[in-house]
Design an enzyme around this catalytic site. Structure first.
Site, PDB file in Angstrom:
ATOM      1  N   GLU A 108       0.950  -0.557   0.412  1.00  0.00           N
ATOM      2  CA  GLU A 108      -0.085   0.085   0.340  1.00  0.00           C
ATOM      3  C   GLU A 108       1.304   1.081  -0.150  1.00  0.00           C
ATOM      4  O   GLU A 108       2.036   1.247   0.804  1.00  0.00           O
ATOM      5  CB  GLU A 108      -0.723   0.007   0.988  1.00  0.00           C
ATOM      6  CG  GLU A 108      -1.750  -1.118   1.337  1.00  0.00           C
ATOM      7  CD  GLU A 108      -2.538  -0.930   2.540  1.00  0.00           C
ATOM      8  OE1 GLU A 108      -4.192  -1.010   2.496  1.00  0.00           O
ATOM      9  OE2 GLU A 108      -1.865  -0.695   3.525  1.00  0.00           O
ATOM     10  N   CYS A 128       6.913  -7.286   6.564  1.00  0.00           N
ATOM     11  CA  CYS A 128       8.365  -7.806   6.654  1.00  0.00           C
ATOM     12  C   CYS A 128       8.368  -8.375   7.608  1.00  0.00           C
ATOM     13  O   CYS A 128       7.640  -9.358   8.385  1.00  0.00           O
ATOM     14  CB  CYS A 128       8.000  -6.453   7.974  1.00  0.00           C
ATOM     15  SG  CYS A 128       9.339  -5.502   9.197  1.00  0.00           S
ATOM     16  N   CYS A 132       8.100  -6.700  15.054  1.00  0.00           N
ATOM     17  CA  CYS A 132       7.539  -6.050  16.766  1.00  0.00           C
ATOM     18  C   CYS A 132       6.103  -7.071  16.739  1.00  0.00           C
ATOM     19  O   CYS A 132       5.547  -7.231  15.962  1.00  0.00           O
ATOM     20  CB  CYS A 132       7.252  -5.054  15.970  1.00  0.00           C
ATOM     21  SG  CYS A 132       9.105  -4.647  15.610  1.00  0.00           S
ATOM     22  N   CYS A 135       2.751  -5.311  15.954  1.00  0.00           N
ATOM     23  CA  CYS A 135       2.505  -5.328  14.121  1.00  0.00           C
ATOM     24  C   CYS A 135       2.051  -5.988  13.612  1.00  0.00           C
ATOM     25  O   CYS A 135       2.522  -7.372  13.620  1.00  0.00           O
ATOM     26  CB  CYS A 135       4.338  -3.802  13.284  1.00  0.00           C
ATOM     27  SG  CYS A 135       3.378  -3.809  12.590  1.00  0.00           S
TER      28      CYS A 135
HETATM   29  N1  SAH Z   1       9.201  -1.131   9.679  1.00  0.00           N
HETATM   30  C1  SAH Z   1       9.805   0.832   9.962  1.00  0.00           C
HETATM   31  C2  SAH Z   1       8.682   1.414   9.155  1.00  0.00           C
HETATM   32  C3  SAH Z   1       7.067   0.431   9.421  1.00  0.00           C
HETATM   33  S1  SAH Z   1       5.998   0.842  10.209  1.00  0.00           S
HETATM   34  C4  SAH Z   1       9.806   1.329  11.452  1.00  0.00           C
HETATM   35  O1  SAH Z   1       9.353   0.004  12.221  1.00  0.00           O
HETATM   36  O2  SAH Z   1       9.920   2.108  11.856  1.00  0.00           O
HETATM   37  C5  SAH Z   1       5.667   2.768  11.182  1.00  0.00           C
HETATM   38  C6  SAH Z   1       5.200   2.729  12.189  1.00  0.00           C
HETATM   39  O3  SAH Z   1       4.449   2.157  12.480  1.00  0.00           O
HETATM   40  C7  SAH Z   1       6.494   2.840  13.356  1.00  0.00           C
HETATM   41  O4  SAH Z   1       7.076   3.505  13.950  1.00  0.00           O
HETATM   42  C8  SAH Z   1       5.977   1.442  14.145  1.00  0.00           C
HETATM   43  O5  SAH Z   1       6.150   1.009  15.248  1.00  0.00           O
HETATM   44  C9  SAH Z   1       4.309   1.598  13.844  1.00  0.00           C
HETATM   45  N2  SAH Z   1       3.346   0.788  14.132  1.00  0.00           N
HETATM   46  C10 SAH Z   1       3.572  -0.743  13.791  1.00  0.00           C
HETATM   47  N3  SAH Z   1       1.879  -1.301  14.096  1.00  0.00           N
HETATM   48  C11 SAH Z   1       1.553  -0.691  14.988  1.00  0.00           C
HETATM   49  C12 SAH Z   1       0.147  -0.369  15.639  1.00  0.00           C
HETATM   50  N4  SAH Z   1      -0.355  -1.111  15.286  1.00  0.00           N
HETATM   51  N5  SAH Z   1      -0.140   0.990  16.159  1.00  0.00           N
HETATM   52  C13 SAH Z   1       0.777   2.125  16.079  1.00  0.00           C
HETATM   53  N6  SAH Z   1       1.819   2.070  15.619  1.00  0.00           N
HETATM   54  C14 SAH Z   1       2.238   1.395  14.471  1.00  0.00           C
HETATM   55 FE1  SF4 Z   2       8.358  -4.885  10.856  1.00  0.00          FE
HETATM   56 FE2  SF4 Z   2       6.278  -3.733  11.920  1.00  0.00          FE
HETATM   57 FE3  SF4 Z   2       8.277  -3.892  13.500  1.00  0.00          FE
HETATM   58 FE4  SF4 Z   2       8.074  -1.768  11.688  1.00  0.00          FE
HETATM   59  S1  SF4 Z   2       6.996  -2.430  13.068  1.00  0.00           S
HETATM   60  S2  SF4 Z   2       9.882  -3.631  11.710  1.00  0.00           S
HETATM   61  S3  SF4 Z   2       6.940  -2.764   9.997  1.00  0.00           S
HETATM   62  S4  SF4 Z   2       7.189  -5.448  12.330  1.00  0.00           S
END
Ligand code: SAH
Ligand code: SF4
Length: 385
Positions: A108, A128, A132, A135
């Protein structure tokens, strides 16, 4: 070493008709291809300007090239964007594109209009490899890197959608900023992302300043340092916790690159100043990282780093293991930071209506594989600026 767990291939550019897509190739690569075909070196700059300055998708439009040259180019090359599977517009102006590549993989791209800017949130990987816990992208099994062309293509098609060829100079621009904050960990696909950003920053083409590009990372320290010296775009760090114990629990990458190393790389990041701060993203997880002691510790560990903090309300997804902190908890957390002189806006969500729809859309289109709605996009895209 980390590349071993990313299935770090990007698809080859091979097309059935044997033509080569010029989008995503460096000037040098185009130069070599042209030289092999007996085309003169100055053609590279001409074609580059047409592609990235004027948005040409057809060699026939390149009127300063002789007809025979145009025909030769059209015989061997194409100028192609990713396929848009679905485009959606929110009532608040947010736009989202679901893109599908030739191997049917999808990502997206989101556009967030604001009063003084328009930000495009670009994806760097399908899925990814990091996991995390908060996420949803991390739960997706299928992962591959995007090619440089697939990254640049996201920007090209947004410019197409806004009709911004050549770049408007009258202040009406809808696409002024880029954030690498969509799906994927950009520093696990560093080579392709760096190549894409060099194309996007090229002064003969899209000409984005490094100050209008922000890379968001979970903290891949070696590539973070490379990014600082080689690209020097703005940095957003997904911090989310103030000690190694909690951070390793919610972000496994912290075991490899603990906080001390990560913050050390931030301290060393070239060009950081009070005028050009590092953004620290902090997702508010109820009972996990949201105490006042956490807030005070956050102030302490960021001391000496020109920083701004984005507090992101956790965006839950089906069976997600966390809840979002209560609004009052977030406010109190924010107060502690503010008293220490740290600006920490709470990011409001944008495009909620289409994000919900997108969640459904994505789970529908990938049901046979693995659910992977990307709900957090709506929180994250507004999270930097
Ligand atoms: N992988 C990179 C960029 C993509 S994630 C990173 O981790 O920075 C982009 C942002 O969205 C990151 O700060 C991530 O921690 C946040 N994010 C992921 N899942 C989320 C959720 N469920 N609620 C709020 N923010 C979230
Ligand atoms: Fe990957 Fe989501 Fe962690 Fe960003 S926040 S590194 S997209 S698993």
């Amino acid at each position: 070493m980390h590349n071993s767990h990313a299935k770090a291939f990007a698809p080859s550019q091979d097309r059935k008709d044997g033509k080569i897509n010029l989008i995503g190739l460096s000037r040098d690569e185009i130069g070599n291809l042209f030289a092999e075909r007996g085309l003169q070196a100055f053609r590279v700059k001409q074609v580059w300007q047409w592609i990235y300055g004027r948005g040409a998708t057809d060699f026939d439009a390149m009127t300063n090239l002789a007809k025979a040259v145009r025909a030769q180019l059209a015989d061997e090359f194409v100028i192609e964007r990713p396929r848009v599977k679905q485009a959606q517009n929110s009532v608040d102006g947010t736009a989202k594109w679901l893109l599908q590549f030739d191997d049917d993989q999808e990502v997206e791209t989101v556009h967030i209009p604001e009063a003084d800017r328009g930000t495009l949130c670009v994806s760097s990987q399908v899925g990814c490899t990091l996991t995390c816990k908060f996420c949803m992208t991390g739960t997706q099994k299928l992962v591959r890197n995007l090619s440089a062309g697939e990254v640049v293509g996201q920007i090209m098609l947004a410019r197409d959608a806004f009709g911004e060829w050549p770049t408007p100079t009258d202040g009406s621009r809808q696409l002024t900023n880029i954030v690498l904050m969509g799906m994927g960990e950009p520093l696990y696909n560093y080579e392709n992302v760096a190549k894409a950003m060099r194309i996007v920053m090229d002064p003969d083409g899209l000409a984005f300043s490094k100050r209008r590009i922000t890379l968001s990372t979970s903290g891949v320290v070696p590539e973070l340092r490379r990014c600082g010296t080689e690209l020097n775009v703005n940095l957003a760090i997904s911090l989310h916790a103030v000690n190694d114990e909690i951070r390793s629990e919610i972000m496994p990458i912290n075991k490899k690159y603990p906080l001390k190393e990560l913050l050390g790389a931030c301290r060393d990041y070239p060009g950081v100043s009070n005028a050009r701060r590092i953004t620290f993203e902090y997702v508010m997880l109820k009972g996990v990282n949201d105490s006042l002691a956490d807030a005070r510790e956050l102030v302490r560990i960021l001391r000496g780093i020109p920083a701004k903090i984005n507090l992101i309300p956790f965006n839950p997804w089906p069976n997600s293991p966390y809840e979002c902190s209560a609004p009052m908890t977030i406010t109190k957390f924010q107060d502690v930071l503010a008293r220490a002189g740290l600006s920490a806006p709470v990011r409001t969500t944008r495009g909620e209506d289409i994000s919900a729809a997108c969640g459904q859309l994505k789970s529908e289109s990938v049901r046979q594989r693995k659910p992977r709605p990307h709900d957090h996009l709506r929180a994250q895209v507004a999270a930097v600026g």
